[in-house]
Design an enzyme around this catalytic site. Structure first.
Site, PDB file in Angstrom:
ATOM      1  N   ASP A 143      49.867  54.011  36.986  1.00 15.08           N
ATOM      2  CA  ASP A 143      50.624  52.871  36.841  1.00 15.08           C
ATOM      3  C   ASP A 143      51.788  52.839  37.883  1.00 15.08           C
ATOM      4  OD1 ASP A 143      52.174  50.352  35.893  1.00 15.08           O
ATOM      5  OD2 ASP A 143      50.654  50.379  34.421  1.00 15.08           O
ATOM      6  N   LYS A 195      40.869  37.397  42.743  1.00 13.88           N
ATOM      7  CA  LYS A 195      40.192  37.555  41.822  1.00 13.88           C
ATOM      8  C   LYS A 195      38.503  37.104  42.172  1.00 13.88           C
ATOM      9  CE  LYS A 195      42.809  39.553  39.187  1.00 13.88           C
ATOM     10  NZ  LYS A 195      42.854  41.198  38.839  1.00 13.88           N
ATOM     11  N   TYR A 228      46.140  34.782  43.583  1.00 17.40           N
ATOM     12  CA  TYR A 228      45.401  35.387  42.414  1.00 17.40           C
ATOM     13  C   TYR A 228      44.197  34.780  42.323  1.00 17.40           C
ATOM     14  CZ  TYR A 228      44.890  37.201  37.854  1.00 17.40           C
ATOM     15  OH  TYR A 228      44.564  37.893  36.577  1.00 17.40           O
ATOM     16  N   ILE A 288      44.527  36.234  28.295  1.00 21.71           N
ATOM     17  CA  ILE A 288      44.701  37.542  27.388  1.00 21.71           C
ATOM     18  C   ILE A 288      46.096  37.597  27.061  1.00 21.71           C
ATOM     19  CG2 ILE A 288      44.350  39.985  26.755  1.00 21.71           C
ATOM     20  CD1 ILE A 288      41.754  38.214  27.203  1.00 21.71           C
ATOM     21  N   THR A 334      49.219  39.383  27.008  1.00 23.99           N
ATOM     22  CA  THR A 334      49.751  40.659  27.539  1.00 23.99           C
ATOM     23  C   THR A 334      51.052  40.348  28.080  1.00 23.99           C
ATOM     24  OG1 THR A 334      48.934  40.275  29.892  1.00 23.99           O
ATOM     25  CG2 THR A 334      47.333  41.127  28.280  1.00 23.99           C
TER      26      THR A 334
END
Ligand code: ADP
Length: 251
Positions: free
Chosen positions: A38, A161, A157, A190, A192
């Protein structure tokens, strides 16, 4: 959980939070040796400490996945440290600024495409080279429900994707006869840090209404699918895109 990844070496990018964190933890619990990569080293170190506290095997690795030389070094690190590479979850990514195409700055566009798309090409290039030397492997690319659907305000994005789905198909065709399987996963929204940081409560409540299941997903629910695709149970599944979306795309 069974130890079906015992002896396997797996890289997870973006392992410092969210979906990547859940993947790294489940893989370690299932016996894998995990390189938890990361840009946020603190996050990766926290995840690795959690894994080690439970008796799992993992190492943190600081990486900017948009740097091709750094990606090559990350794969070399996994191979020199653990002897080989069996699996990879190419998951690191950013949402980017929320604004429509005409307002998107050129540099903003290029940055999101670098981090969300070019990075996955770099990862696959070096991961596949390592896996071919080892007789095969399995890769999961983290696409999104926005790999098939559009979303107002997220052009870069969405483009990235979608492109990951195409690149995954190509990799599946190119390497299926050589023992390397490649799949893409398409989570809907999700819960997150990425969602929490980018979207206010009202937007998150609106997003819930887009999921017929009546809630956002959980990182663990994405990791369940990722582990299945990485595992030998998915031995005939490659070159394809798999939703985990609470019926978002069914409407
Ligand atoms: P999600 O889990 O939904 O994908 P998160 O924001 O929680 O969203 O996780 C994305 C992870 O990817 C974060 O830990 C973040 O630090 C990491 N990341 C973002 N950009 C890069 C990058 N250029 N290189 C490596 N990791 C990155």
């Amino acid at each position: 959980m069974t130890r079906e990844f015992e002896g396997k070496v797996v890289i997870v990018t973006g392992a410092g939070s969210g979906i990547g964190e859940a993947c790294a933890k489940q893989l370690a619990e299932a016996g894998a040796k995990v390189v938890a990569a990361d840009m946020n080293l603190d996050g990766a170190e926290r995840v690795v400490a959690d894994i080690q506290a439970k008796g799992g095997e993992a190492l943190p690795y600081k990486i900017d996945v948009s740097d091709p030389a750094a990606v090559g070094a990350m794969v070399a690190y996994a191979v020199t440290t653990y002897g080989k590479l069996d699996g990879a979850v190419n998951n690191a990514g950013i949402g980017g600024p929320l604004k429509p195409i005409a307002d998107y700055e050129i540099d903003e566009w290029k940055h999101v495409i670098d981090v969300d798309l070019h990075s996955v090409f770099y990862c696959m290039k070096y991961e596949i080279q390592a896996m071919l030397k080892n007789g095969g492997g399995s890769i999961v690319n983290m696409s999104s429900i926005l790999g098939t659907n559009g979303f107002a305000g997220a052009p870069a994005y969405v483009a990235s994707k979608h492109a990951l789905v195409g690149m995954t198909k190509n990799a599946g065709i190119e390497y299926s006869a050589h023992g390397v399987r490649v799949n893409a996963v398409g989570p809907a929204f999700i819960k997150t840090p990425l969602i929490d940081n980018a979207l206010d409560d009202a937007t998150q409540e609106f997003l819930v209404t887009k999921h017929p299941i009546g809630r956002l997903g959980r990182p663990e629910e994405v990791a369940n699918l990722v582990l299945f695709l990485l595992s030998d149970k998915a031995s005939f599944i490659t070159g394809s895109y798999h939703l985990v979306d609470g019926a978002y795309a069914a409407q």
